[in-house]
Design an enzyme around this catalytic site. Sequence first.
Site, PDB file in Angstrom:
ATOM      1  N   ASP A 407       0.826  -1.202   0.000  1.00 50.83           N
ATOM      2  CA  ASP A 407       0.000   0.000   0.000  1.00 50.83           C
ATOM      3  C   ASP A 407       0.863   1.257   0.000  1.00 50.83           C
ATOM      4  O   ASP A 407       1.927   1.306   0.614  1.00 50.83           O
ATOM      5  CB  ASP A 407      -0.884  -0.020   1.253  1.00 50.83           C
ATOM      6  N   GLU A 460       1.148  -0.463  -5.121  1.00 51.89           N
ATOM      7  CA  GLU A 460       0.231   0.633  -5.396  1.00 51.89           C
ATOM      8  C   GLU A 460       1.099   1.892  -5.489  1.00 51.89           C
ATOM      9  O   GLU A 460       1.465   2.486  -4.474  1.00 51.89           O
ATOM     10  CB  GLU A 460      -0.815   0.791  -4.293  1.00 51.89           C
TER      11      GLU A 460
END
Length: 731
Positions: A407, A460
């Site tokens: 993330d 990401e």
Amino acid sequence: MLLGSDDIDALVTGRHRDPFAVLGPHRAADGRWWLRALLPGAVAVEALSHPGGRRLASFEQRDEAGLFETPLSPRHRADAPPPYRLRVQWAHGGRDLLADPYAFGPLIGEGALAAFAAGSHKRPDHVLGAHPMQAEGVAGTRFAVWAPNAQRVAVVGDFNAWDPRRHPMRLRHAAGVWELFVPHAAIGDRYKFALLDAQGRALPLKADPYALAAELRPATASVVSPRPARSLPAGRAERNQRRAPVSIYEVHLGSWQRADDGGFLGWDELAARLPAYAAELGFTHLELLPVAEHPFDGSWGYQVTGQYAPSSRFGDPAGFGRFIDACHAQGLGLLVDWVPAHFPSDAHALARFDGTALYEYADPREGFHKDWNTLIYNFARHEVKSFLVGSALHWLQDWGLDGLRVDAVASMLYRDYSRQPGEWLPNAQGGRENLEAVALLRELNTAVGSDAPGAVVAAEESTAWPGVSRPVSMGGLGFHYKWNMGWMHDTLKVFQKDPIHRRHHHNELSFSLVYAFDENFILPLSHDEVVHGKGSLINKMPGDAWQQFANLRALLGWQWTHPGKKLLFMGCEFAQRREWNFDAALDWHLLDDARHRGIQQWVRDLNRLYRERPALHARDCEAEGFEWICADDAANSVLAFLRHDGEGRSLLVALNLTPLPREGYRLGVNGPGRWREILNSDAALYGGSNLGNGLGPVAAEAVPAHGRAHSIAVLLPPLALVVFEPMEDAR
């Protein structure tokens, strides 16, 4: 050899810096052995031989707080004290027979500690944390925690009435690690660490950073748990490779479905429902929003306090293992979101763990995220890097997961991420890149490649950082895949516009092919696009209800036929109307409506075709897998292209983004032959108007179109995507 008053005072107030120097067995100058124990709440203590149970001595109580000591008989003058147990009579009337934790020597090897301090220990969780074990035939738990700036650390828990005086720990100075073997502490016991900072001030009780299990929130204790012992999943490498079909169903476990009483489903209930559902829809992988322990439901799991512990919201860790098995039994790969970019400032967790900025950067210009009100790991610190790399390997090796999605990588890479001038510090070279984070990510991905073969790590990452999915040996960050955020933003921007305006934004769709093969991309329509006022996918679509559903089918068709692996958030597969709410189940009743069932069937058939036809997946990440037929027909809002499998087989895809049918539309093809329509988003099965080319094959004619000598004349249905296959490749 009676203990002096200073030592007594330090012990009974829980402030002794070196408990092993005074507790347990000690030899006096005359050769006799003395035994000493601090047992608050005890009224009498005896030493018994072990084995045998013969009384060796009765202790004298030196302090009302529970300090007991006794010399052994003069005949015990051997080089080592006799094996013994402590028989303890408690003030409440109970009696215990206990092994003495201060009779055990250090259990962690010097080599392991040195490797941890140097940052070269890939699995520091094998050194630190709570480890149920036997020492010298005694069952108990070895506890260890890194707190180099603490004046004293004690382990407290169910096994000692949460009294920090009972089990102060031994400091291994070179590594800043405190350790203690606690006899009789067992699996299931709750525990924390009680620390005094360098000035002797008591800190809030701290959960174990390396705990393998935790209490259910709002409680915050760690729980002694066995290490998962699992075999790696068969076919992990084949499922994850670049040339395999990768279609990911992204799920937030707490809101996919709920129990009848509105509570969370447990691991076993999820295992019985979710993997079978995703597999029946044809997905190849599940991706779970973070399952690591976190205190706040509203963070969706992205504010992690337990990097090694599956969340207790869904049951015990063993249940998580059964859920993994259920996924693999359905042929699904399982990915989880993993969060090394930041952590919450909860007092029981990592924040100022030993009274100093231990896990985080000390300067808020480096160590604080304004966007999330969280702290940033000190990526420059060896022990912190080991903590994070070890966590990643724990999920991939010990649990046998198929991969991680990392993330917020962009926030790690740039020191000025979401900061104004003056709010950030440049790196040692004066630049904005976080060189320490870059080194960590490369170390992480190198470790995964060597120690968890076949597993994948996806980033990401929303910027133009070069080489995110390039190997470390070639100067890249070493990720296997990168989320294509540019594709997502441009695609949604165009699809949200009224079709009459799309001609003016045509190039924003075709632009994604300019860079489509610069990285190994995943095309995400994720949770972030259906929350915080952005609306659901179906509600982003313009027009009346019929046009909204048609547009959504076209959008999903564009995603599945565009180069790149696929990711779709739960609920989007049946056109969830409401914006995602983490605190409520999806609206499954919508499947009573044929239009919503039509979207679900469309996703099922897209997955089927994607998996069955190598032309749609084998060259997802390679330029040879794509060829434009028509990229510039903005006037008609038509795009057409070929997908190739690299072995001579191709599919032709055409997309009409207006509500007007295009009859007799010519698509250039590479030679004579017949084509058949094999997928059409406007079919009645999916809720469309049933226009198309399904009555028979379409023959190529010697009519030039799109720079080719041959073409086929087809009907392009309104707001629809159609796929054609050469008859030679028909199956």
